[in-house]
Design a protein around this motif. Sequence first.
Motif, PDB file in Angstrom:
ATOM      1  N   GLU A 107       4.887 -44.703  14.415  1.00 37.32           N
ATOM      2  CA  GLU A 107       6.042 -45.454  13.912  1.00 37.32           C
ATOM      3  C   GLU A 107       6.271 -45.174  12.431  1.00 37.32           C
ATOM      4  O   GLU A 107       7.407 -44.995  11.973  1.00 37.32           O
ATOM      5  CB  GLU A 107       5.833 -46.947  14.144  1.00 37.32           C
ATOM      6  CG  GLU A 107       6.844 -47.865  13.470  1.00 37.32           C
ATOM      7  CD  GLU A 107       8.283 -47.685  13.941  1.00 37.32           C
ATOM      8  OE1 GLU A 107       9.169 -48.318  13.344  1.00 37.32           O
ATOM      9  OE2 GLU A 107       8.535 -46.904  14.887  1.00 37.32           O
ATOM     10  N   ALA A 110       7.806 -41.745  12.170  1.00 41.06           N
ATOM     11  CA  ALA A 110       9.197 -41.732  12.628  1.00 41.06           C
ATOM     12  C   ALA A 110      10.124 -42.270  11.546  1.00 41.06           C
ATOM     13  O   ALA A 110      11.214 -41.722  11.300  1.00 41.06           O
ATOM     14  CB  ALA A 110       9.336 -42.547  13.909  1.00 41.06           C
ATOM     15  N   ARG A 111       9.711 -43.335  10.881  1.00 35.89           N
ATOM     16  CA  ARG A 111      10.528 -43.897   9.794  1.00 35.89           C
ATOM     17  C   ARG A 111      10.572 -42.945   8.596  1.00 35.89           C
ATOM     18  O   ARG A 111      11.619 -42.730   7.992  1.00 35.89           O
ATOM     19  CB  ARG A 111       9.982 -45.259   9.361  1.00 35.89           C
ATOM     20  CG  ARG A 111      10.195 -46.358  10.404  1.00 35.89           C
ATOM     21  CD  ARG A 111       9.737 -47.702   9.872  1.00 35.89           C
ATOM     22  NE  ARG A 111       9.945 -48.747  10.858  1.00 35.89           N
ATOM     23  CZ  ARG A 111      11.087 -49.398  11.032  1.00 35.89           C
ATOM     24  NH1 ARG A 111      12.141 -49.094  10.279  1.00 35.89           N
ATOM     25  NH2 ARG A 111      11.193 -50.345  11.951  1.00 35.89           N
ATOM     26  N   TYR A 113      10.283 -39.754   8.543  1.00 37.84           N
ATOM     27  CA  TYR A 113      11.044 -38.534   8.827  1.00 37.84           C
ATOM     28  C   TYR A 113      12.521 -38.799   9.091  1.00 37.84           C
ATOM     29  O   TYR A 113      13.258 -37.873   9.459  1.00 37.84           O
ATOM     30  CB  TYR A 113      10.406 -37.781   9.988  1.00 37.84           C
ATOM     31  CG  TYR A 113       9.364 -36.771   9.523  1.00 37.84           C
ATOM     32  CD1 TYR A 113       8.893 -36.791   8.208  1.00 37.84           C
ATOM     33  CD2 TYR A 113       8.862 -35.799  10.361  1.00 37.84           C
ATOM     34  CE1 TYR A 113       7.957 -35.873   7.773  1.00 37.84           C
ATOM     35  CE2 TYR A 113       7.928 -34.873   9.933  1.00 37.84           C
ATOM     36  CZ  TYR A 113       7.480 -34.921   8.638  1.00 37.84           C
ATOM     37  OH  TYR A 113       6.558 -33.999   8.196  1.00 37.84           O
ATOM     38  N   GLU A 114      12.977 -40.037   8.880  1.00 37.21           N
ATOM     39  CA  GLU A 114      14.418 -40.281   8.900  1.00 37.21           C
ATOM     40  C   GLU A 114      15.096 -39.606   7.709  1.00 37.21           C
ATOM     41  O   GLU A 114      16.304 -39.390   7.709  1.00 37.21           O
ATOM     42  CB  GLU A 114      14.703 -41.786   8.909  1.00 37.21           C
ATOM     43  CG  GLU A 114      14.365 -42.433  10.250  1.00 37.21           C
ATOM     44  CD  GLU A 114      14.500 -43.936  10.226  1.00 37.21           C
ATOM     45  OE1 GLU A 114      14.889 -44.495   9.165  1.00 37.21           O
ATOM     46  OE2 GLU A 114      14.220 -44.576  11.262  1.00 37.21           O
ATOM     47  N   SER A 115      14.307 -39.253   6.695  1.00 32.38           N
ATOM     48  CA  SER A 115      14.818 -38.489   5.555  1.00 32.38           C
ATOM     49  C   SER A 115      14.394 -37.033   5.686  1.00 32.38           C
ATOM     50  O   SER A 115      13.203 -36.734   5.852  1.00 32.38           O
ATOM     51  CB  SER A 115      14.280 -39.058   4.236  1.00 32.38           C
ATOM     52  OG  SER A 115      14.594 -38.185   3.162  1.00 32.38           O
ATOM     53  N   ASP A 116      15.356 -36.135   5.585  1.00 31.65           N
ATOM     54  CA  ASP A 116      15.062 -34.704   5.687  1.00 31.65           C
ATOM     55  C   ASP A 116      14.283 -34.179   4.488  1.00 31.65           C
ATOM     56  O   ASP A 116      13.748 -33.066   4.549  1.00 31.65           O
ATOM     57  CB  ASP A 116      16.364 -33.903   5.819  1.00 31.65           C
ATOM     58  CG  ASP A 116      17.039 -34.104   7.163  1.00 31.65           C
ATOM     59  OD1 ASP A 116      16.336 -34.474   8.130  1.00 31.65           O
ATOM     60  OD2 ASP A 116      18.264 -33.907   7.247  1.00 31.65           O
ATOM     61  N   ASN A 118      11.615 -35.700   3.202  1.00 29.42           N
ATOM     62  CA  ASN A 118      10.239 -36.180   3.260  1.00 29.42           C
ATOM     63  C   ASN A 118       9.398 -35.268   4.139  1.00 29.42           C
ATOM     64  O   ASN A 118       9.852 -34.825   5.200  1.00 29.42           O
ATOM     65  CB  ASN A 118      10.175 -37.600   3.833  1.00 29.42           C
ATOM     66  CG  ASN A 118      10.676 -38.654   2.868  1.00 29.42           C
ATOM     67  OD1 ASN A 118      10.776 -38.410   1.665  1.00 29.42           O
ATOM     68  ND2 ASN A 118      11.003 -39.821   3.383  1.00 29.42           N
ATOM     69  N   ARG A 178      11.135 -28.880  12.901  1.00 32.04           N
ATOM     70  CA  ARG A 178      10.814 -30.302  12.861  1.00 32.04           C
ATOM     71  C   ARG A 178      11.477 -31.036  14.022  1.00 32.04           C
ATOM     72  O   ARG A 178      10.860 -31.900  14.649  1.00 32.04           O
ATOM     73  CB  ARG A 178      11.249 -30.928  11.537  1.00 32.04           C
ATOM     74  CG  ARG A 178      11.069 -32.450  11.525  1.00 32.04           C
ATOM     75  CD  ARG A 178      11.487 -33.092  10.223  1.00 32.04           C
ATOM     76  NE  ARG A 178      10.562 -32.751   9.157  1.00 32.04           N
ATOM     77  CZ  ARG A 178      10.581 -33.350   7.956  1.00 32.04           C
ATOM     78  NH1 ARG A 178      11.489 -34.278   7.688  1.00 32.04           N
ATOM     79  NH2 ARG A 178       9.714 -33.007   7.041  1.00 32.04           N
ATOM     80  N   LYS A 179      12.724 -30.717  14.306  1.00 35.50           N
ATOM     81  CA  LYS A 179      13.429 -31.388  15.406  1.00 35.50           C
ATOM     82  C   LYS A 179      12.692 -31.181  16.715  1.00 35.50           C
ATOM     83  O   LYS A 179      12.482 -32.149  17.473  1.00 35.50           O
ATOM     84  CB  LYS A 179      14.864 -30.875  15.524  1.00 35.50           C
ATOM     85  CG  LYS A 179      15.646 -31.525  16.656  1.00 35.50           C
ATOM     86  CD  LYS A 179      17.089 -31.038  16.704  1.00 35.50           C
ATOM     87  CE  LYS A 179      17.839 -31.693  17.868  1.00 35.50           C
ATOM     88  NZ  LYS A 179      19.265 -31.266  17.914  1.00 35.50           N
ATOM     89  N   MET A 182       9.462 -33.296  16.702  1.00 37.23           N
ATOM     90  CA  MET A 182       9.710 -34.726  16.850  1.00 37.23           C
ATOM     91  C   MET A 182      10.155 -35.069  18.274  1.00 37.23           C
ATOM     92  O   MET A 182       9.811 -36.138  18.802  1.00 37.23           O
ATOM     93  CB  MET A 182      10.738 -35.200  15.832  1.00 37.23           C
ATOM     94  CG  MET A 182      10.232 -35.236  14.404  1.00 37.23           C
ATOM     95  SD  MET A 182       8.825 -36.378  14.151  1.00 37.23           S
ATOM     96  CE  MET A 182       9.612 -37.976  14.454  1.00 37.23           C
ATOM     97  N   CYS A 186       8.329 -37.677  20.856  1.00 33.76           N
ATOM     98  CA  CYS A 186       8.977 -38.697  21.690  1.00 33.76           C
ATOM     99  C   CYS A 186       8.553 -38.559  23.147  1.00 33.76           C
ATOM    100  O   CYS A 186       8.278 -39.561  23.825  1.00 33.76           O
ATOM    101  CB  CYS A 186      10.493 -38.598  21.569  1.00 33.76           C
ATOM    102  SG  CYS A 186      11.129 -39.014  19.924  1.00 33.76           S
TER     103      CYS A 186
END
Length: 223
Positions: A107, A110-111, A113-116, A118, A178-179, A182, A186
């Motif tokens: 978690e 995930a938070r 990596y909401e910024s590209d 970071n 990264r996509k 991630m 998931c």
Amino acid sequence: MKSSFYYQRHHERVANEIKEYINSLDSFLSSQTARSPRAVGDALESLVAERFETFLGDWCSEYSSEFARRAMADMAFTDVEGVYSVIDVKTHREDTRFNMPNLTSVERLARFYESDTNVFSLIMIKYLVDGTSLNVSDVLFVPIEFLDWECLTVGALGWGQIQIANSNNIQTVPQNSRKDWMLQLCDVMMAFYPREIEKIIERIQRFESVREYWVNKEDVWAR
């Protein structure tokens, strides 16, 4: 945006410099420290933190190694492109049979990596000790998304902890997307949580039966 520091492999140079630096040092372990993998790990982490800004060279815009014990990182730096990397330093004594270190919460990652801009990175220092002499055999410095899911697992702590399954066998996918990584995360979690639900149902059923036993049991300890 892609980080030039990582995607043009500048991090590999830093890893080599860390290895060369530690191996260039005279014995820095006491006999007591050498017997404790935790103490050796703390010593190696301190050595790296003291010099890490120097290893980064012109890539470093800001650097910090002041973090709380339970923080996500041991060190962090912002590079000249504005990419902010937090770094978790791990050590592995190669003559130990098994090592399964936690990296980070799913978690929290995930938070983050909401910024590209970071990046969560790992530095893994592999070493052997002979008496009070230490030799580093390998240093790995990579973003977490360069770690192959074949060598990762998830532990049942909180939302789930990403772990290296076995520090003796770390596999990487250089310049990985990264996509893609991630999305794999998931998929892993969508398989992980149903298994955890099954375990919880079993535990509920277990303590339903325990409660029934105690409801029907004579209270022989009563006054």
